[in-house]
Every structure is written in structure tokens, then in C-alpha cells.
Write an enzyme that holds these catalytic residues in place. Structure first.
Site: not given
Length: 292
Positions: A164, A197, A87-89, A230, A14, A221, A232
């Protein structure tokens, strides 16, 4: 045209264009962000991370009110230039950038608070790179039907909100997962007001091994398209499968995405259950680019 300095980074594939703007001098338009993220005519990325001090951006006021030590704010934009809440990543890559450029420090056993539009996220070091406490989550009552190219019939989805929006869809087999054509946007009915997403998941066999749940996932996404990972979305998928599996399901999960493997952990806190995401974060190269 002015030139700006950038860094390219990724978390399990990502990928992001990172722009340092500590004092909030750049007012990047959606068109400029989309041009930077363009894979043919720009740098290329699933999104853009603007590194800005919380005091230098309007959205940072809430972060500082929540945590006065949240000096840095992750201003995240999707590849099409639209604003996204989290955005978790991206938050792990953001932390890696802060540390590698010595804009912040993170001693063993301590945390690095990072402001986002979904609240302050605490990042710690982990065996695989970094772990981000994504905080509390909710499961809205909406259960939209999801139509996707490659699925013969619409499937029900479970809504998960991590700051999100996500919709998680269970598939029956690896063949169904591989057969999806995510170059075509999945259709949600009813459609969420701000989009979502969409994660498609398949449990591994066995589902639980050595006390850890295991699933595979692909994701579309909003504002981007299919991505290799992704963060999250990985968390949303683990939460949904745990719910479907019942009370005996574990609170630790290993999620395989096309770009690698991520860890998800659910744990209790005084304010309710939190969920954490762990995985690698890599900076690839830096350079300068003309800003249209």
C-alpha cells in the site's frame, strides 16, 4: 434487519471492527462498512477486518497460489468502506482473533500465514505480542510536495510502497509535529493515482540508542483520517529515516505513535530485504449489531 456478530480490537490504538465470515456469506457494501465503523452511530473503528477463508473470496486465489497453507484471508476495508491492500496493525489483530477463537493455532517458533491483497504475510509471536513479516518494499521515484495545515511551507515527501502507498515527510522539531492539524487532509503534488497514507516524522535525540533507531510519528490514513497508529506507516517512516540517515543507520527501529510504541526490523532474505513489524494486538469486546 439481519444481525451479525462482531469483535472490536486494536493495535496501539489503531482500532478495527472484526466480522467473522469464514465461508464468504456476507457481501458487505461500502455503505454498510462505513456505518459499522461510524464512531457515533455504529461500533466505531479505523477499519473493518472480515475474517474469510482464502478459498471463499476471489482475492484469496493469489494468496493460495503463493502459499497453499494461507487458509485465512484478511479482507480489509477503510472506515469509509473503501478497499485497502494491507494493514500492519490489522494483520496482528487478525492473527490474535484467529488464535483466540481457535480458528487457527500458532505454536512457539512456527508461523501463521495470512492472505492479504498485498500478498501473504507470515505472523509469529513476539515479546510484545506479534511480529508480521511484511515482505519486500520499494521506494518509487516520485517525491511529491506535501502541504499540511500547520506547516508554513510545503515539504518534500519520500514515497514508500509496502503493498500500500505511503509518503513520508521529515519535520524539524517536536513543535512542528504537535502543531499539525490533521483534521484537514494533506495535499500531495502530484497526487498519487490511488492516494497515499502520509506520515510525518521527527527523529529522537539521540537518533540511535543502544543500536536502535528512534523516531516519533503522526499519520493521516487515506479513507480514514488521522489515526493513533498505522502499522505499515510506521514501517515506511523507519525506512525513510534510515535512508536519510545514511549507510551507518541501524536496521532496528523503535517508533512512537500516539497510541503506543511499535518495533520495525529490516533483514536480508534470498529474494531481497524484508521488513517486519512487531507490537501488541488486543481484543476489547464482542457483540451483535443490526446490519442495515
Amino acid at each position: 434487519m439481519p444481525e451479525i456478530t462482531f469483535t472490536k480490537g486494536h493495535g496501539t490504538g489503531n482500532d478495527f471492527v472484526i466480522v467473522a465470515d469464514p465461508d464468504g456469506q456476507y457481501d458487505l457494501s461500502p455503505e454498510q462498512v462505513a456505518a459499522l465503523c461510524d464512531r457515533r452511530f455504529g461500533i466505531g473503528g479505523d477499519g473493518l477486518l472480515r475474517v474469510v477463508r482464502s478459498r471463499a473470496i476471489d482475492a484469496g486465489a493469489a494468496a493460495l497460489a503463493e502459499e497453499p497453507d494461507a487458509e485465512w484471508f484478511m479482507d480489509y476495508r477503510n472506515a469509509d468502506g473503501s478497499i485497502a491492500e494491507m494493514c500492519g496493525n490489522g494483520v496482528r489483530v487478525f492473527a490474535r482473533y484467529l488464535l483466540d477463537t481457535e480458528l487457527a493455532t500458532l505454536e512457539p517458533g512456527s508461523t501463521l500465514p495470512i492472505g492479504t491483497r498485498a500478498g501473504v504475510k507470515d505472523v509469529t509471536r513476539s515479546e510484545t505480542g506479534f511480529q508480521a513479516d511484511l515482505g519486500r518494499w520499494t521506494a518509487p521515484a516520485a517525491e511529491p510536495l506535501v502541504r499540511a495545515k500547520g506547516l508554513s511551507v510545503p515539504r518534500p515527501g519520500m514515497s514508500i510502497d509496502l503493498g500500500n502507498p505511503h509518503v513520508v515527510v521529515a519535520l524539524a522539531s517536536e513543535e512542528e509535529l504537535e502543531g499539525l492539524d490533521l483534521t484537514v487532509i494533506p495535499i500531495l503534488d502530484p497526487a498519487p493515482e490511488h492516494g497515499a497514507n502520509v506520515e510525518f516524522v521527527v527523529p529522537s535525540e539521540p537518533l540511535v540508542k543502544d543500536g536502535v533507531g528512534r523516531i516519533r510519528m503522526r499519520v493521516f490514513e487515506r479513507g480514514v483520517g488521522e489515526t493513533l497508529s498505522c502499522g505499515t506507516g510506521t514501517v515506511a517512516a523507519a525506512l525513510a529515516v534510515r535512508s536519510w540517515a545514511g549507510e551507518s543507520a541501524p536496521n532496528s527501529w523503535r517508533v512512537e505513535v500516539p497510541g503506543g510504541t511499535l518495533g520495525v526490523r529490516m533483514f536480508p532474505t534470498e529474494e531481497g530485504e524484508h521488513v517486519a513489524l512487531s507490537g501488541p494486538a488486543t481484543l476489547v469486546f464482542s457483540g451483535t449489531v443490526a446490519l442495515a
